[in-house]
Scaffold this active site. Sequence first.
Site, PDB file in Angstrom:
ATOM      1  N   ARG A  90     -12.868   3.068 -10.209  1.00 52.87           N
ATOM      2  CA  ARG A  90     -12.370   4.332 -10.746  1.00 52.87           C
ATOM      3  C   ARG A  90     -12.648   4.434 -12.238  1.00 52.87           C
ATOM      4  NH1 ARG A  90     -11.251   9.535  -9.451  1.00 52.87           N
ATOM      5  NH2 ARG A  90      -9.521  10.357 -10.656  1.00 52.87           N
TER       6      ARG A  90
ATOM      7  N   MET B  45     -20.245   7.171 -15.397  1.00 53.59           N
ATOM      8  CA  MET B  45     -19.376   8.286 -15.004  1.00 53.59           C
ATOM      9  C   MET B  45     -20.178   9.402 -14.337  1.00 53.59           C
ATOM     10  SD  MET B  45     -16.104   7.982 -15.577  1.00 53.59           S
ATOM     11  CE  MET B  45     -15.658   9.715 -15.510  1.00 53.59           C
TER      12      MET B  45
ATOM     13  N   GLU C 149      -9.884  16.778 -12.433  1.00 50.66           N
ATOM     14  CA  GLU C 149      -9.305  18.109 -12.576  1.00 50.66           C
ATOM     15  C   GLU C 149     -10.291  19.078 -13.221  1.00 50.66           C
ATOM     16  OE1 GLU C 149      -6.205  15.204 -11.960  1.00 50.66           O
ATOM     17  OE2 GLU C 149      -7.769  15.302 -13.497  1.00 50.66           O
TER      18      GLU C 149
ATOM     19  N   PRO D  60     -11.168  13.180  -0.845  1.00 47.76           N
ATOM     20  CA  PRO D  60     -12.174  12.898   0.189  1.00 47.76           C
ATOM     21  C   PRO D  60     -13.267  13.957   0.302  1.00 47.76           C
ATOM     22  CG  PRO D  60     -10.229  13.796   1.211  1.00 47.76           C
ATOM     23  CD  PRO D  60      -9.919  13.697  -0.261  1.00 47.76           C
TER      24      PRO D  60
END
Length: 419
Positions: free
Chosen positions: A268, A308, A59, A335
């Site tokens: 993830r 990360m 985000e 995507p």
Amino acid sequence: MRVVYNLLLLLAWPIVWVRLFIRARSEPAYAERRGERWGHVPEHVGRDVIWFHTVSAGEVIGAAPMIRALKARMTDKRFLVTTTTPAGSEQVVERLRDVVDHCYAPYDFPWAVARFLRRVEPTALVLMETELWPNILRQTRRRGALTCLVNARLSERSARGYARVSGLTRAMLRDVDHLFCQYPETARRFEALGADKSRLEVTGSIKFDLDIPSDLDSKVARLRSEWTPDRPAWIAGSTHPGEEQIVLSAHAQLRRRFPNLLLVLVPRHPRRADDVAALCAQAGLAAACLSDGPSAGQKPDVLIVDVMGQLLYWYGVAQVAFLGGSLVPVGGHNPIEAAIHGTPMLMARHRFNFAEITEQFEEAHCLGLVDAESLTGAVADLLDDPERRRSQGEAAREVVDANRGASEELLKRLEEIIP
């Protein structure tokens, strides 16, 4: 209904503390700055702020260009960006530290929210995507601040969840002055849940206006020279528990046909790298971690990206991309980062987080639908067909280009409505 919600929060208070403590054992960053989660705001954060709340890294990455541009147009305003996760906090520091203040958002306990609001005194609250919290919205609006939900998305599954607590949902939506939705279907779902139609606008998805790093091309070229100078590669991005076993099984089969093939596996959550390495060993595949760096003569079967903020670059290295979170009911992941490189994409059926976006790529024939059984064959077919990869890659880029511009539209609207 709000009273029941707050009573449940009160009962959950010790559980939240225990969960935070347990989370900190595996991710030490969760042990830091705990007071911020209970509304204790650091001294460096100013007052009379425009408050943007994001959740995690994704985000923040999506919102950062818009926040930076809005700050450039409203230089007299002070901006605060809050996050929920340490990963999101890292991205705020990396991308926005020169233009905004930052701290963690308070949990939605009434006393924590009240303490936070007394300190920062926001003039406007801008929530990203689906971050709807009853106490944050109610108390912020009661203080006279503008409240907005920006780049709003609401899957059919999430809408069903909100409908189960319809009274609380309607009250919460009444506390939102403006809902800027990604797509018409999102607006219809919010209206069905009780949102005032006059407060709904469709502005598109700001995720298509991705902030492209200046070093993108040079870093992709460097990664290729270090890790894949003479071998093909495919990537499984943002994978979750239950997916890695399927991906590794597919890779073991693919290597019988493509002996030199590298799998770039990006969990993830990088903290899971050791678990993923153990799965590689169980599958009989030699693994290396990105954080260890390339070694002379090393040709691992699997490269685990345990750092990360690297996924965008690695999508440019691979010839084929599988998008994680879709073989398991997580809802899939964005995507667009793969599409900007012109990398053909594959995804499984759990795509509800990005349903409207993935439909556009599907309609352009550059995102294939797979399952555990068909993944191997789909990757192999693309690796075998350079022309098909090229045409799908061009189609993916065209979808991205056709959807750009949502950020500018939102900027104009926010300029108009923020006091």
